[in-house]
Design a protein around this motif. Structure first.
Motif, PDB file in Angstrom:
ATOM      1  N   LEU A  12      20.911  15.403  26.643  1.00 18.09           N
ATOM      2  CA  LEU A  12      22.221  16.054  26.816  1.00 18.09           C
ATOM      3  C   LEU A  12      23.100  15.402  27.876  1.00 18.09           C
ATOM      4  O   LEU A  12      24.324  15.602  27.878  1.00 18.09           O
ATOM      5  N   SER A  52      20.902  20.504  18.398  1.00 17.80           N
ATOM      6  CA  SER A  52      22.272  20.227  17.931  1.00 17.80           C
ATOM      7  C   SER A  52      22.743  18.831  18.317  1.00 17.80           C
ATOM      8  O   SER A  52      23.712  18.323  17.763  1.00 17.80           O
ATOM      9  N   ALA A  53      22.045  18.212  19.270  1.00 15.91           N
ATOM     10  CA  ALA A  53      22.431  16.860  19.701  1.00 15.91           C
ATOM     11  C   ALA A  53      21.931  15.781  18.734  1.00 15.91           C
ATOM     12  O   ALA A  53      22.260  14.603  18.899  1.00 15.91           O
ATOM     13  N   ALA A  56      24.506  13.395  17.421  1.00 16.61           N
ATOM     14  CA  ALA A  56      25.442  12.782  18.388  1.00 16.61           C
ATOM     15  C   ALA A  56      25.474  11.255  18.297  1.00 16.61           C
ATOM     16  O   ALA A  56      26.536  10.638  18.383  1.00 16.61           O
ATOM     17  N   VAL A  78      27.851  22.229  21.234  1.00 18.13           N
ATOM     18  CA  VAL A  78      27.042  21.256  21.982  1.00 18.13           C
ATOM     19  C   VAL A  78      27.686  19.865  21.901  1.00 18.13           C
ATOM     20  O   VAL A  78      27.779  19.139  22.900  1.00 18.13           O
ATOM     21  N   LEU A  79      28.181  19.519  20.706  1.00 13.23           N
ATOM     22  CA  LEU A  79      28.813  18.202  20.533  1.00 13.23           C
ATOM     23  C   LEU A  79      30.124  18.122  21.320  1.00 13.23           C
ATOM     24  O   LEU A  79      30.451  17.069  21.891  1.00 13.23           O
ATOM     25  N   MET A  82      29.158  17.362  24.765  1.00 12.99           N
ATOM     26  CA  MET A  82      28.649  15.985  24.935  1.00 12.99           C
ATOM     27  C   MET A  82      29.747  14.945  24.821  1.00 12.99           C
ATOM     28  O   MET A  82      29.637  13.860  25.384  1.00 12.99           O
TER      29      MET A  82
END
Ligand SMILES: C[S@@+](CC[C@H](N)C(=O)[O-])C[C@H]1O[C@@H](n2cnc3c(N)ncnc32)[C@H](O)[C@@H]1O
Length: 205
Positions: A12, A52-53, A56, A78-79, A82
């Motif tokens: 993260l 959820s990453a 990414a 989450v994105l 990030m």
């Protein structure tokens, strides 16, 4: 419930604290507000927030992102944490889920996020983005019909899928080609290095 360890910090990066706060909010209110099932609360952090990453690494270097069927904010919130450089659109038709997302956006101070209380198909011809993400929204063929019209030429659809990802992709291939997909593949992403992989379907337009 939030595990402060090196693997989740590595995944993260600078988004770790925001993601931890988001996980706390979900743990406090997610079940009560019908956003997550009761069995999910103990595994919120690894299975939902950190997971959820997974998409990414496939996001474009610049541009815009739409998370279709964001629900509780997975993976879109989450994105957005990030990638503060991307314009992030969270698309979710249900009023109480949009109300929740508005609270999350305010609490986490996410100034790169726009909320749309609509079905994805209502944005066809009105919104074009570099990347679309979707997690647990629909089978790949249907998902492609909902989302590929939102993807600009050269852009990408990234779908987080379960174990049947490869079969779903084979079934959906004709639909994908008809909708302008140039290439597609399934990636196994072992985010935390613990042998538990997440499947990401990447469809390039
Ligand atoms: C099972 S939930 C998954 C939510 C979240 N992505 C996650 O992984 O926890 C599916 C979500 O997709 C939304 N949805 C269903 N059809 C949709 C459509 N046509 N356009 C946008 N969102 C849709 C639903 O309202 C619901 O919030």
């Amino acid at each position: 419930m939030v595990v402060d360890d090196a693997p989740s910090r590595a995944v993260l990066g600078l988004a770790w604290s925001g993601a931890a706060r988001f996980a706390e909010m979900l743990a406090d209110e997610g079940e009560l507000r019908g956003l997550i099932g009761p069995r999910e609360v103990p595994r919120l952090w690894s299975r939902h927030v950190v997971n959820s990453a997974a998409v990414a690494r496939f996001l474009p270097a610049t541009g815009s992102l739409a998370d279709v069927g964001s629900g509780a904010g997975l993976p879109g919130v989450v994105l957005a944490l990030m990638r503060p450089d991307l314009d992030v659109h969270l698309i979710e038709p249900m009023e109480r889920r949009i109300a929740w997302l508005a609270e999350v956006v305010e609490e986490l101070d996410l100034d790169n996020v726009t909320l749309h209380q609509v079905r994805a198909e209502e944005l066809h011809g009105r919104l074009r983005v570099s990347a679309v993400t979707a997690r647990a929204v629909a089978a790949l063929g249907k998902l492609a019909r909902l989302t590929l019209p939102l993807v600009e030429r050269g852009g990408v659809l990234l779908a987080q899928k379960g174990r049947r990802a490869q079969e779903e992709l084979a079934e959906a291939a004709p639909v994908l080609r008809k909708l302008g997909a140039k290439s597609f593949s399934v990636h196994d992403v072992d985010l935390l290095g613990d042998g538990e992989s997440t499947k990401v379907v990447e469809v390039r337009k």
